[in-house]
Design an enzyme around this catalytic site. Structure first.
Site, PDB file in Angstrom:
ATOM      1  N   CYS A 117       0.835  -1.184   0.000  1.00  0.00           N
ATOM      2  CA  CYS A 117       0.000   0.000   0.000  1.00  0.00           C
ATOM      3  C   CYS A 117       0.881   1.249   0.000  1.00  0.00           C
ATOM      4  CB  CYS A 117      -0.950   0.105   1.191  1.00  0.00           C
ATOM      5  SG  CYS A 117      -2.124  -1.241   1.281  1.00  0.00           S
ATOM      6  N   ARG A 136       3.787  -0.352  -4.870  1.00  0.00           N
ATOM      7  CA  ARG A 136       3.554  -0.874  -3.523  1.00  0.00           C
ATOM      8  C   ARG A 136       2.256  -1.661  -3.418  1.00  0.00           C
ATOM      9  NH1 ARG A 136       6.810   1.801   0.245  1.00  0.00           N
ATOM     10  NH2 ARG A 136       5.445   1.130   1.915  1.00  0.00           N
ATOM     11  N   TRP A 168      -2.661  -2.793  -1.641  1.00  0.00           N
ATOM     12  CA  TRP A 168      -2.358  -4.223  -1.768  1.00  0.00           C
ATOM     13  C   TRP A 168      -3.216  -4.886  -0.706  1.00  0.00           C
ATOM     14  CZ3 TRP A 168      -0.307  -8.425   0.953  1.00  0.00           C
ATOM     15  CH2 TRP A 168       0.109  -9.502   0.164  1.00  0.00           C
ATOM     16  N   ASN A 189      -1.563   2.416   5.422  1.00  0.00           N
ATOM     17  CA  ASN A 189      -0.655   1.361   4.981  1.00  0.00           C
ATOM     18  C   ASN A 189      -0.259   0.580   6.227  1.00  0.00           C
ATOM     19  OD1 ASN A 189       1.451  -0.190   3.916  1.00  0.00           O
ATOM     20  ND2 ASN A 189       2.938   1.471   4.103  1.00  0.00           N
ATOM     21  N   GLY A 190      -0.484  -0.741   6.210  1.00  0.00           N
ATOM     22  CA  GLY A 190      -0.106  -1.563   7.365  1.00  0.00           C
ATOM     23  C   GLY A 190      -1.222  -2.519   7.730  1.00  0.00           C
ATOM     24  N   GLU A 240      18.052 -17.126  -8.659  1.00  0.00           N
ATOM     25  CA  GLU A 240      17.527 -15.799  -8.951  1.00  0.00           C
ATOM     26  C   GLU A 240      16.932 -15.758 -10.358  1.00  0.00           C
ATOM     27  OE1 GLU A 240      16.555 -13.450  -7.407  1.00  0.00           O
ATOM     28  OE2 GLU A 240      16.572 -11.712  -8.695  1.00  0.00           O
ATOM     29  N   LYS A 259      13.054 -14.748 -11.149  1.00  0.00           N
ATOM     30  CA  LYS A 259      12.733 -13.633 -12.060  1.00  0.00           C
ATOM     31  C   LYS A 259      11.732 -14.088 -13.109  1.00  0.00           C
ATOM     32  CE  LYS A 259      13.617 -10.963 -10.468  1.00  0.00           C
ATOM     33  NZ  LYS A 259      14.176 -10.606  -9.219  1.00  0.00           N
ATOM     34  N   GLU A 293       8.123 -14.908 -11.604  1.00  0.00           N
ATOM     35  CA  GLU A 293       7.313 -13.809 -11.050  1.00  0.00           C
ATOM     36  C   GLU A 293       6.762 -12.876 -12.126  1.00  0.00           C
ATOM     37  OE1 GLU A 293       9.161 -10.852  -8.406  1.00  0.00           O
ATOM     38  OE2 GLU A 293      11.085 -11.402  -9.251  1.00  0.00           O
ATOM     39  N   HIS A 318      18.487 -37.478  -8.901  1.00  0.00           N
ATOM     40  CA  HIS A 318      17.932 -38.046  -7.672  1.00  0.00           C
ATOM     41  C   HIS A 318      16.423 -37.830  -7.613  1.00  0.00           C
ATOM     42  CE1 HIS A 318      21.915 -39.049  -6.326  1.00  0.00           C
ATOM     43  NE2 HIS A 318      22.305 -37.844  -6.720  1.00  0.00           N
ATOM     44  N   LYS A 345       5.822  -4.395  -4.158  1.00  0.00           N
ATOM     45  CA  LYS A 345       7.266  -4.220  -4.013  1.00  0.00           C
ATOM     46  C   LYS A 345       7.743  -4.326  -2.566  1.00  0.00           C
ATOM     47  CE  LYS A 345      11.245  -2.865  -5.789  1.00  0.00           C
ATOM     48  NZ  LYS A 345      11.905  -3.898  -6.579  1.00  0.00           N
TER      49      LYS A 345
HETATM   50  C1  F6R Z   1      11.636 -10.376  -6.322  1.00  0.00           C
HETATM   51  C2  F6R Z   1      11.718  -9.445  -5.223  1.00  0.00           C
HETATM   52  C3  F6R Z   1      11.422  -9.954  -3.867  1.00  0.00           C
HETATM   53  C4  F6R Z   1      12.198  -9.156  -2.800  1.00  0.00           C
HETATM   54  C5  F6R Z   1      11.738  -9.569  -1.401  1.00  0.00           C
HETATM   55  C6  F6R Z   1      12.527  -8.862  -0.333  1.00  0.00           C
HETATM   56  O1  F6R Z   1      11.994  -9.775  -7.521  1.00  0.00           O
HETATM   57  O2  F6R Z   1      11.973  -8.283  -5.397  1.00  0.00           O
HETATM   58  O3  F6R Z   1      11.671 -11.321  -3.743  1.00  0.00           O
HETATM   59  O4  F6R Z   1      13.558  -9.388  -2.955  1.00  0.00           O
HETATM   60  O5  F6R Z   1      10.380  -9.286  -1.257  1.00  0.00           O
HETATM   61  O6  F6R Z   1      12.369  -7.482  -0.430  1.00  0.00           O
HETATM   62  P1  F6R Z   1      13.385  -6.478   0.221  1.00  0.00           P
HETATM   63  O7  F6R Z   1      14.689  -6.638  -0.492  1.00  0.00           O
HETATM   64  O8  F6R Z   1      12.783  -5.136   0.031  1.00  0.00           O
HETATM   65  O9  F6R Z   1      13.510  -6.880   1.662  1.00  0.00           O
END
Ligand code: F6R
Length: 609
Positions: A2, A27, A75, A99-100, A482, A486, A489, A505, A604
């Site tokens: 949010c 967000r 969100w 937000n929260g 990673e 990527k 997602e 295995h 995010k």
């Molecule tokens: C994926 C991504 C998330 C963040 C995770 C931690 O692309 O961005 O997996 O890495 O939510 O977020 P931070 O780094 O803000 O603690």
């Protein structure tokens, strides 16, 4: 999770709020809404869906007109995404955005129901609005008193923007846990979850601390504590300008941020290198402290945790110190064996991730020293850690993290070099050599970015896949985690990363005709072994995409596609190899037509558990 904004000034408030929300949409984007004082009355416009849906609605129904207001992009946590559950919410003459998460909202709601209040939504936020309204009715004309009484009742996390109908040209704000800044302009004041939302108007801001209350007029913003004592705040200046938070001609933030990686590495490592040697002393890290740690733990979530895994491999290889990497949400609830003399490194782009913040607090309570590697300045994790290294990636707007990961691993390398030197596992000459190679990585990445056409061809070959595997050994395995995250997602194609030697295995039974397997093979010592594993999947029908170095020409039966990386130091290859993996994910999503910067169900900044 949010985003909230607020404005008091001379401009058209709805425009300022919508502009701010467009920069906070990363967000959350389940719904959006604004409330503006229009001729002394609060007028609300809100809609399920993206900001664009709200804009469309306002085109048809008219935009609230006035010079002060609050806004929200959601969100969803309590209650499905719907018009009804969209913020702002009202309670009597009070209107709020939040937000929260309010943890005791059920108890508070029962109390308010017993007082005859009725509710229009399923949200925890409406409970806060009603509680504020209730207390305001008890002390009419005294908004701060109602806020203080409400704060004393709330459990959980919140950043709130509040309007009282009796005070048309004022906005109030308060916070606990969730981030909030107060922007100070010329004859105008702002609130925002993140400074990027106001950069277009001002770079000057206060960081609101937990328990503080801000009272905004167009002339000034005053901050009080919970006893209504005025607090003198330090005015900060954002070192990002508005262009850092815009696409700058790129079609998506994600591709812009991928291209920003060479600069982000330079701005992050250059201040931490003195006379060719790593120098983290500014962050409180000295040879003495490095030698005193009994054990090292890295705790983070998602991409940041993957950066920790690369860090583990590098630290263990160079410094010969064991490193545990933990997912923050697991660490905090499994009674971790952490105590005095240990170092716990928390990695986080946003610095607000709820589980990582809780892990930091737990580590401190167990007596460990904590080191935060954080991108967002002034965030909770940055402020609470014992030691701090800021990554200087600038604002990362795309939900899928790219440049933040890159600088997180760059910092892990610097840390590993300094630790290995302190432990006497490498000598000064080797430390200097590795540091200068790290300084060369931006130029190597530029070369990859300049010739990345093959990643588009590879992406084309993936768009019809239901599922794929990433494989590698050692650092290549750490990295492929990673790559896999990527891809899934943003393109919504299922994928998993596997240690190449582990396939037989069990997992190799998944391989069918034409199933894509992305194999990363950059490590000289493990190269032949990875190629053997690749041949095993190829023999079972897999379509192999090989990411390796340009000094390797595979036999015809090894790969369907090959992406060649420049020859470079094995230890540093993850910083190069991640780039084609990011690009493959990006172009696959673009070719599939998904919402690259705002993938479904995600946000995010994950400020809930
Ligand atoms: C994926 C991504 C998330 C963040 C995770 C931690 O692309 O961005 O997996 O890495 O939510 O977020 P931070 O780094 O803000 O603690």
């Amino acid at each position: 999770m949010c985003g909230i904004v607020g404005y008091v000034g001379a401009r058209d408030a709805a425009d300022v709020l919508m502009d701010g929300l467009s920069r906070l949409e990363y967000r959350g984007y389940d719904s959006a809404g604004i409330a503006v004082f229009e001729n002394g009355q609060v007028r609300v416009a809100k809609s399920k869906g993206r900001l664009a849906d709200l804009e469309e609605k306002m085109k048809q129904e008219g935009k609230p007109a006035g010079h002060s207001g609050i806004g929200h992009t959601r969100w969803a946590t309590h209650g499905e995404p719907s018009d009804r559950n969209s913020h702002p919410h009202a309670g009597g003459s009070v209107t709020i955005v939040h937000n929260g998460i309010i943890e005791n909202y059920k108890k508070l709601k029962e109390f308010l129901l017993s007082k005859g209040k009725t509710f229009l939504s399923d949200t925890d936020t409406e409970v806060v609005a009603q509680l504020l309204g209730y207390y305001y009715e008890l002390t009419p004309g005294n908004p701060v008193d109602a806020i203080i009484r409400t704060m004393k009742e709330l459990e959980g996390s919140y950043a709130l923007g509040v309007m009282f109908a009796d005070f048309p040209d004022m906005v109030y704000a308060l916070r606990k846990e969730s981030p909030l800044i107060v922007g100070i302009g010329e004859g105008e004041s702002f609130i925002a979850s993140d400074v990027t939302a106001i950069l277009q108007y001002t770079r000057n801001y206060y960081l609101l601390e937990p328990g503080e209350i801000a009272v905004l007029t167009k002339a000034e913003a005053k901050v009080y504590d919970i006893h209504y004592q005025k607090i003198e705040k330090e005015l900060k200046t954002a070192d990002w300008d508005v262009s850092a938070a815009e696409k700058g001609g790129y079609p998506h933030f994600m591709i812009k941020e991928i291209h920003e990686q060479p600069v982000s590495i330079k701005t992050t490592i250059t201040p931490r290198i003195t006379d060719g040697m790593p120098d983290l002393s500014e962050c409180g890290i000295t040879t003495e402290s490095l030698n005193s740690f009994k054990a090292i733990h890295v705790v983070a979530c998602g991409t940041a945790m993957h950066a920790g895994i690369v860090g583990k491999y590098v630290i263990e290889k160079l410094a010969k110190v064991p490193v545990n990497v933990d997912i923050a949400s697991e660490f905090r609830y499994r009674d971790p064996l952490v105590g005095e003399g240990d170092l716990v490194i928390i990695i986080s782009q946003s610095g607000e991730t709820a589980d990582s913040l809780a892990a930091l607090r737990l580590a401190k309570s167990l007596g460990a020293k904590t080191l935060a590697i954080v991108n967002a300045k002034g965030s909770s994790i940055a402020r609470e850690a014992d030691m701090l290294i800021y990554t200087h990636a600038g604002p990362e707007i795309a939900v899928a993290s790219t440049k933040a990961y890159m600088v997180q691993i760059a910092v892990m390398y610097l840390f590993a070099f300094e630790l290995a030197l302190a432990k006497g596992k490498i000598d000064e000459a080797e430390c200097r050599r590795l540091t200068s190679l790290l300084e060369e990585t931006p130029a190597q990445i530029e070369k990859i970015l300049a010739h990345h056409e093959m990643t588009q061809k590879i992406a084309d070959s993936l768009i019809t896949a239901d599922s794929l595997l990433y494989i590698g050994r050692g650092l290549d395995y750490a990295l492929s985690m990673e790559g896999s995250l990527k891809l899934k997602e943003i393109s919504y194609i299922h994928s998993e990363s596997y240690a190449a030697g582990e396939l037989k295995h069990g997992t190799i039974s998944l391989i069918t005709e034409n199933m894509p397997v992305i194999a990363v093979a950059t490590q000289t010592a493990l190269f032949d072994k990875t190629i053997s594993n690749i041949k095993e999947v190829k023999a079972r029908g897999a379509k192999v995409i090989l990411i390796s170095r340009d000094d390797y020409t595979p036999d015809q039966d090894v790969a369907d596609f090959q992406f060649c990386l420049p020859q470079f130091e094995d230890l540093l290859m993850p910083m190069l190899a991640v780039v084609p993996l990011q690009l493959i994910a990006y172009y696959t999503a673009v070719h599939k037509g998904t919402d690259v910067d705002k993938p479904r169900n995600l946000a995010k900044s994950v400020t809930v558990e």
